[in-house]
Write an enzyme that holds these catalytic residues in place. Structure first.
Site, PDB file in Angstrom:
ATOM      1  N   THR A 227      -5.679  45.835  24.448  1.00 57.09           N
ATOM      2  CA  THR A 227      -5.876  46.551  23.174  1.00 57.09           C
ATOM      3  C   THR A 227      -7.228  46.134  22.616  1.00 57.09           C
ATOM      4  O   THR A 227      -7.637  44.988  22.780  1.00 57.09           O
ATOM      5  CB  THR A 227      -4.765  46.137  22.181  1.00 57.09           C
ATOM      6  N   ASP A 258       2.011  48.302  16.713  1.00 55.28           N
ATOM      7  CA  ASP A 258       1.498  47.862  15.411  1.00 55.28           C
ATOM      8  C   ASP A 258       0.105  48.403  15.102  1.00 55.28           C
ATOM      9  O   ASP A 258      -0.271  48.523  13.923  1.00 55.28           O
ATOM     10  CB  ASP A 258       1.444  46.328  15.365  1.00 55.28           C
ATOM     11  N   THR A 278      -3.787  42.142  18.041  1.00 55.44           N
ATOM     12  CA  THR A 278      -3.347  42.482  19.393  1.00 55.44           C
ATOM     13  C   THR A 278      -2.200  41.564  19.771  1.00 55.44           C
ATOM     14  O   THR A 278      -2.243  40.359  19.497  1.00 55.44           O
ATOM     15  CB  THR A 278      -4.471  42.367  20.429  1.00 55.44           C
ATOM     16  N   GLY A 281       3.597  44.312  19.689  1.00 51.19           N
ATOM     17  CA  GLY A 281       3.573  45.083  18.457  1.00 51.19           C
ATOM     18  C   GLY A 281       4.819  44.999  17.601  1.00 51.19           C
ATOM     19  O   GLY A 281       4.736  44.967  16.369  1.00 51.19           O
TER      20      GLY A 281
HETATM   21  N1  ASP Z   1      -0.288  45.487  19.943  1.00 50.84           N
HETATM   22  C1  ASP Z   1      -0.215  46.497  20.963  1.00 50.84           C
HETATM   23  C2  ASP Z   1       1.087  47.211  20.852  1.00 50.84           C
HETATM   24  O1  ASP Z   1       2.102  46.575  20.682  1.00 50.84           O
HETATM   25  C3  ASP Z   1      -0.333  45.962  22.342  1.00 50.84           C
HETATM   26  C4  ASP Z   1      -1.310  44.849  22.549  1.00 50.84           C
HETATM   27  O2  ASP Z   1      -2.073  44.502  21.682  1.00 50.84           O
HETATM   28  O3  ASP Z   1      -1.305  44.281  23.649  1.00 50.84           O
HETATM   29  O4  ASP Z   1       1.094  48.403  20.977  1.00 50.84           O
END
Ligand code: ASP
Length: 364
Positions: A227, A258, A278, A281
């Site tokens: 991300t 998130d 990141t 989420g």
């Molecule tokens: N935060 C992102 C999500 O949950 C994924 C990530 O940051 O790896 O969609």
């Protein structure tokens, strides 16, 4: 030519006060089980190169007197266009082998925000999120509706093949295989204890995406990273935050993470700070991570670093949420804590120092 000599020679391409007003930028390219031992020197070089390029793209905007919204957009777009990161090209695949993108941008001066979720076919989701903020009466658009808005706004639609890479297809196959395998042993807690398994999280099943699951049913570590996000401070003292992602591998049923949730994965307020997150989420949504950091700064008078650490290194760890954040305030203070094994990250500080790091405990 640096801004000092430009100022002196009176060829003021940059506004004259840019040299004296602090500017700064920080970026991330995802957090997770990122180990030195699992990364080839070539891959490491590539990651560092794109992170540096993204930082410089954003910083150039700021140096030229551009605003923080343009700076975070420029930095995020570089990473969206790179297949290395889980955003835009090279984003992770859903259970249906599609690419569904989430993104958000927020302006600290006005508290305006634009976000999109579950959108297909858009090369630079961060630009669409910004368009939602600037050219719609809404804050958040999802799926087909967001795609219709994109078409009305003249965004080109890219074919699925543009986004899908071999690496992500393999990751999806592995994630699906793991779905059917044995549960984790009880001692495998997520954020507090590094995975005993390899970087692909072998032996972990992906009831994984249930953010309400007991801690031992963890999944984010090793399942994905990449991300992207950026926070920036411009010469006017305005800050902004942007985040863009494909979410998590093998996500189902229109799952939204998130990143596009204001206050969870993305937040900016000149009075406090700009944050881009990141990590897993579901945990970040339930802990309202980005806003919690801003609230600790605002109501408890914590420094940015104290607030960021309180949420990422303590609260989230206790709750089992793995990941990290980048944050910056009006003075150009920067915090980049993460409780996972690594986080692709970097910043250019107010005194012009460039930092690009991937692993925990990098030599300074
Ligand atoms: N935060 C992102 C999500 O949950 C994924 C990530 O940051 O790896 O969609």
């Amino acid at each position: 030519m640096d801004s000092f000599s430009m100022h002196n020679s009176m060829t003021t391409f940059f506004p004259a006060d840019t040299a004296t007003k602090p500017i700064a930028i920080a970026i991330h390219g995802g957090a997770g089980t990122i180990r030195r031992s699992a990364m080839t020197p070539e891959a490491e070089t590539q990651y560092r190169a794109i992170l540096t390029q993204a930082l410089e793209a954003g910083h150039t905007v700021l140096k030229r007197g551009g605003n923080s919204m343009d700076a975070v957009s420029a930095a995020v777009m570089i990473m969206e266009d790179s297949p290395l990161f889980n955003a835009g090209k090279g984003a992770v695949l859903t259970a249906d082998s599609t690419v569904e993108l989430d993104a958000a941008i927020m302006e600290g001066k006005t508290l305006k925000a634009g976000t999109i979720a579950g959108v297909r076919g858009i090369k630079n989701p961060i630009l669409l999120a910004r368009r939602v903020m600037e050219h719609s009466e809404h804050v958040m658009l999802t799926g087909k509706g967001a795609e219709r808005f994109a078409a009305e706004q003249g965004f080109a639609r890219m074919p699925d093949e543009y986004f899908i890479t071999e690496r992500r297809a393999q990751e999806l196959t592995r994630a699906k295989q793991q779905d059917a395998t044995k549960p984790l042993s009880p001692d495998e807690t997520p954020a507090t204890k590094p995975s005993k398994n390899d970087s692909l999280g072998k032996n972990k099943r992906s009831s994984l995406y249930d953010g309400n699951a007991p801690l031992n049913e963890w999944s984010h570590e090793g399942k994905k990273f990449g991300t992207v996000g950026a926070v920036a401070l411009d010469k006017n003292g305005d800050i902004a935050a942007a985040t863009s992602t494909g979410g998590m591998t093998n996500k189902k049923y229109g799952r939204v993470g998130d990143a596009p949730i204001i206050g969870a994965g993305t937040y900016a307020n000149n009075a406090t700070c700009a944050v881009s997150a990141t990590g897993h989420g579901e945990y970040f949504i339930r802990s309202v991570v980005a806003y919690d950091i801003a609230a600790l700064v605002e109501y408890k008078g914590m420094t940015l670093q104290e607030a960021a650490d309180a949420v990422v290194m303590k609260k989230l760890v206790e709750r089992g949420g793995s990941g990290g954040i980048i944050a910056l305030d009006k003075k150009g203070n920067i915090a980049m804590p993460f409780n996972s094994e690594g986080m692709y990250r970097g910043c250019i500080t107010t005194d012009g120092k460039i930092i690009v790091e991937i692993f925990r405990n990098e030599k300074k």
